[in-house]
Design an enzyme around this catalytic site. Structure first.
Site, PDB file in Angstrom:
ATOM      1  N   LYS A  13       0.840  -1.215   0.000  1.00 34.98           N
ATOM      2  CA  LYS A  13       0.000   0.000   0.000  1.00 34.98           C
ATOM      3  C   LYS A  13       0.870   1.258   0.000  1.00 34.98           C
ATOM      4  O   LYS A  13       0.654   2.179  -0.771  1.00 34.98           O
ATOM      5  CB  LYS A  13      -0.924   0.035   1.243  1.00 34.98           C
ATOM      6  N   ARG A  88      -9.621   1.160   8.637  1.00 34.94           N
ATOM      7  CA  ARG A  88      -9.220  -0.211   8.962  1.00 34.94           C
ATOM      8  C   ARG A  88     -10.312  -0.958   9.713  1.00 34.94           C
ATOM      9  O   ARG A  88     -10.140  -2.131  10.029  1.00 34.94           O
ATOM     10  CB  ARG A  88      -7.992  -0.150   9.874  1.00 34.94           C
ATOM     11  N   ARG A 122      11.678  -5.912   4.996  1.00 35.61           N
ATOM     12  CA  ARG A 122      11.507  -4.466   4.755  1.00 35.61           C
ATOM     13  C   ARG A 122      12.479  -3.640   5.606  1.00 35.61           C
ATOM     14  O   ARG A 122      12.697  -3.917   6.782  1.00 35.61           O
ATOM     15  CB  ARG A 122      10.074  -4.055   5.098  1.00 35.61           C
ATOM     16  N   ARG A 152      11.291  -1.687  11.310  1.00 40.05           N
ATOM     17  CA  ARG A 152      10.194  -1.310  12.217  1.00 40.05           C
ATOM     18  C   ARG A 152      10.059  -2.331  13.344  1.00 40.05           C
ATOM     19  O   ARG A 152      10.171  -3.525  13.123  1.00 40.05           O
ATOM     20  CB  ARG A 152       8.868  -1.235  11.432  1.00 40.05           C
ATOM     21  N   ARG A 163      -0.633  -8.983  13.453  1.00 39.11           N
ATOM     22  CA  ARG A 163      -1.155  -7.963  12.519  1.00 39.11           C
ATOM     23  C   ARG A 163      -1.997  -8.625  11.438  1.00 39.11           C
ATOM     24  O   ARG A 163      -3.026  -8.084  11.036  1.00 39.11           O
ATOM     25  CB  ARG A 163       0.007  -7.188  11.889  1.00 39.11           C
TER      26      ARG A 163
HETATM   27  P1  AP5 Z   1       4.869  -1.642   1.838  1.00 40.97           P
HETATM   28  O1  AP5 Z   1       4.582  -0.794   0.648  1.00 40.97           O
HETATM   29  O2  AP5 Z   1       5.621  -1.049   2.973  1.00 40.97           O
HETATM   30  O3  AP5 Z   1       3.528  -2.378   2.337  1.00 40.97           O
HETATM   31  P2  AP5 Z   1       2.284  -1.832   3.162  1.00 40.97           P
HETATM   32  O4  AP5 Z   1       1.065  -2.470   2.615  1.00 40.97           O
HETATM   33  O5  AP5 Z   1       2.330  -0.334   3.221  1.00 40.97           O
HETATM   34  O6  AP5 Z   1       2.637  -2.500   4.559  1.00 40.97           O
HETATM   35  P3  AP5 Z   1       2.557  -1.973   6.045  1.00 40.97           P
HETATM   36  O7  AP5 Z   1       3.192  -3.059   6.876  1.00 40.97           O
HETATM   37  O8  AP5 Z   1       3.130  -0.588   6.186  1.00 40.97           O
HETATM   38  O9  AP5 Z   1       1.060  -1.945   6.258  1.00 40.97           O
HETATM   39  P4  AP5 Z   1       0.310  -1.880   7.582  1.00 40.97           P
HETATM   40  O10 AP5 Z   1      -1.038  -1.552   7.092  1.00 40.97           O
HETATM   41  O11 AP5 Z   1       0.431  -3.079   8.447  1.00 40.97           O
HETATM   42  O12 AP5 Z   1       1.110  -0.750   8.410  1.00 40.97           O
HETATM   43  P5  AP5 Z   1       0.771   0.753   8.786  1.00 40.97           P
HETATM   44  O13 AP5 Z   1       2.029   1.509   8.777  1.00 40.97           O
HETATM   45  O14 AP5 Z   1      -0.378   1.278   8.001  1.00 40.97           O
HETATM   46  O15 AP5 Z   1       5.666  -2.942   1.290  1.00 40.97           O
HETATM   47  C1  AP5 Z   1       6.120  -3.938   2.194  1.00 40.97           C
HETATM   48  C2  AP5 Z   1       7.473  -4.498   1.711  1.00 40.97           C
HETATM   49  O16 AP5 Z   1       7.264  -5.185   0.467  1.00 40.97           O
HETATM   50  C3  AP5 Z   1       8.537  -3.406   1.416  1.00 40.97           C
HETATM   51  O17 AP5 Z   1       9.800  -3.912   1.752  1.00 40.97           O
HETATM   52  C4  AP5 Z   1       8.434  -3.187  -0.090  1.00 40.97           C
HETATM   53  O18 AP5 Z   1       9.653  -2.746  -0.628  1.00 40.97           O
HETATM   54  C5  AP5 Z   1       8.035  -4.584  -0.585  1.00 40.97           C
HETATM   55  N1  AP5 Z   1       7.155  -4.559  -1.756  1.00 40.97           N
HETATM   56  C6  AP5 Z   1       6.125  -3.678  -2.008  1.00 40.97           C
HETATM   57  N2  AP5 Z   1       5.525  -3.992  -3.171  1.00 40.97           N
HETATM   58  C7  AP5 Z   1       6.167  -5.105  -3.661  1.00 40.97           C
HETATM   59  C8  AP5 Z   1       5.992  -5.905  -4.841  1.00 40.97           C
HETATM   60  N3  AP5 Z   1       5.041  -5.651  -5.756  1.00 40.97           N
HETATM   61  N4  AP5 Z   1       6.814  -6.982  -5.009  1.00 40.97           N
HETATM   62  C9  AP5 Z   1       7.793  -7.260  -4.091  1.00 40.97           C
HETATM   63  N5  AP5 Z   1       8.010  -6.523  -2.962  1.00 40.97           N
HETATM   64  C10 AP5 Z   1       7.205  -5.471  -2.760  1.00 40.97           C
HETATM   65  O19 AP5 Z   1       0.241   0.576  10.298  1.00 40.97           O
HETATM   66  C11 AP5 Z   1       1.111   0.180  11.342  1.00 40.97           C
HETATM   67  C12 AP5 Z   1       0.321   0.092  12.629  1.00 40.97           C
HETATM   68  O20 AP5 Z   1      -0.223   1.388  12.979  1.00 40.97           O
HETATM   69  C13 AP5 Z   1      -0.906  -0.835  12.598  1.00 40.97           C
HETATM   70  O21 AP5 Z   1      -0.568  -2.195  12.855  1.00 40.97           O
HETATM   71  C14 AP5 Z   1      -1.787  -0.229  13.701  1.00 40.97           C
HETATM   72  O22 AP5 Z   1      -1.339  -0.605  14.971  1.00 40.97           O
HETATM   73  C15 AP5 Z   1      -1.533   1.270  13.539  1.00 40.97           C
HETATM   74  N6  AP5 Z   1      -2.511   1.900  12.623  1.00 40.97           N
HETATM   75  C16 AP5 Z   1      -2.237   2.459  11.413  1.00 40.97           C
HETATM   76  N7  AP5 Z   1      -3.372   2.896  10.833  1.00 40.97           N
HETATM   77  C17 AP5 Z   1      -4.378   2.594  11.687  1.00 40.97           C
HETATM   78  C18 AP5 Z   1      -5.787   2.768  11.625  1.00 40.97           C
HETATM   79  N8  AP5 Z   1      -6.388   3.319  10.542  1.00 40.97           N
HETATM   80  N9  AP5 Z   1      -6.525   2.321  12.676  1.00 40.97           N
HETATM   81  C19 AP5 Z   1      -5.933   1.763  13.765  1.00 40.97           C
HETATM   82  N10 AP5 Z   1      -4.610   1.555  13.874  1.00 40.97           N
HETATM   83  C20 AP5 Z   1      -3.833   1.974  12.840  1.00 40.97           C
END
Ligand code: AP5
Length: 205
Positions: A13, A88, A122, A152, A163
């Protein structure tokens, strides 16, 4: 244009949101990045969020909704925005629908078996927020801003499993939520980064 990117942890994402928001000239709003910025600054919200995030759970809806309400009133959101990691939960989606009308929801679909590898490999840039993967980027510093990369805390194996469980229980229902509102397009996230970007760009056209 107002967009949402849905998908499990590690689906890509953030990677895709950065590209599509730049191409569409709209603001990229990542609630995860906003929470990590609060954690770095050591604010009250950041300290409370840290423990929750490290357990792999979700920060309470009212906190997130308040944060998003403020964010979309900023001047850079006037021309549109792209949510990455929000909403979410159904409560967050209901609150968002009271705030604005969304044009399109992109669901990035990746088999669960691929996600653990993506997340554990990552490396993040603390300066500009860029994400890298050890399989194709071995430098210790960011090629965009030069900051030293880090892993992270919530990317540890045990937290990742939680997660994924939390995603299935609380976020996956949003796929049906937005499909029933004729807003959802699913793209195959298990392709190269460029191929996924092309599929999303085509869906938005
Ligand atoms: P990346 O692009 O970083 O993936 P992502 O989907 O953004 O993954 P996240 O782990 O950041 O998502 P998340 O939703 O768990 O975390 P968030 O920060 O929102 O890609 C991942 C890896 O794959 C990278 O190394 C990249 O290079 C590689 N990659 C990408 N595309 C690829 C491809 N096509 N092929 C191969 N490799 C590829 O949230 C973190 C925490 O914050 C949550 O757990 C929660 O506690 C809190 N939080 C955040 N938002 C909320 C909310 N709305 N409500 C409640 N809690 C929240």
């Amino acid at each position: 244009m107002k967009l949402i990117f849905l998908g499990p942890p590690g689906a890509g994402k953030g990677t895709q949101a950065e590209r599509i928001a730049a191409a569409q000239k709209i603001a990229h709003i990542s609630t995860g990045d906003m929470l990590r910025a609060e954690m770095r600054e050591g604010t009250e919200l950041g300290l409370a969020a840290k423990a929750i995030i490290e357990r792999g759970e979700l920060v309470p809806d009212d906190v997130i909704i308040g944060m998003v309400k403020n964010r979309i009133q900023q001047p850079d959101c006037a021309g549109g925005f792209l949510f990455d990691g929000f909403p979410r939960t159904v409560a967050q989606a209901d609150a968002l629908s009271a705030l604005c009308e969304i044009d399109c929801v992109i669901n990035i679909d990746v088999p669960f078996a691929r996600l653990v590898d993506r997340i554990s490999g990552r490396r993040m840039c603390p300066g500009c927020g860029a994400a890298f993967h050890v399989s194709n980027y071995t430098a210790e510093t960011c090629d965009k801003c030069g900051a030293t990369l880090y892993q992270r805390d919530d990317d540890q194996a045990e937290t990742v499993q939680n997660r994924l469980r939390v995603y299935e229980a609380q976020t996956q229902p949003l796929i049906d939520y937005y499909a029933s509102r004729q807003l959802l397009t699913t793209v195959d996230g298990d392709q190269t980064v460029d191929a996924v970007t092309a599929q999303i760009a085509a869906a938005l056209r």
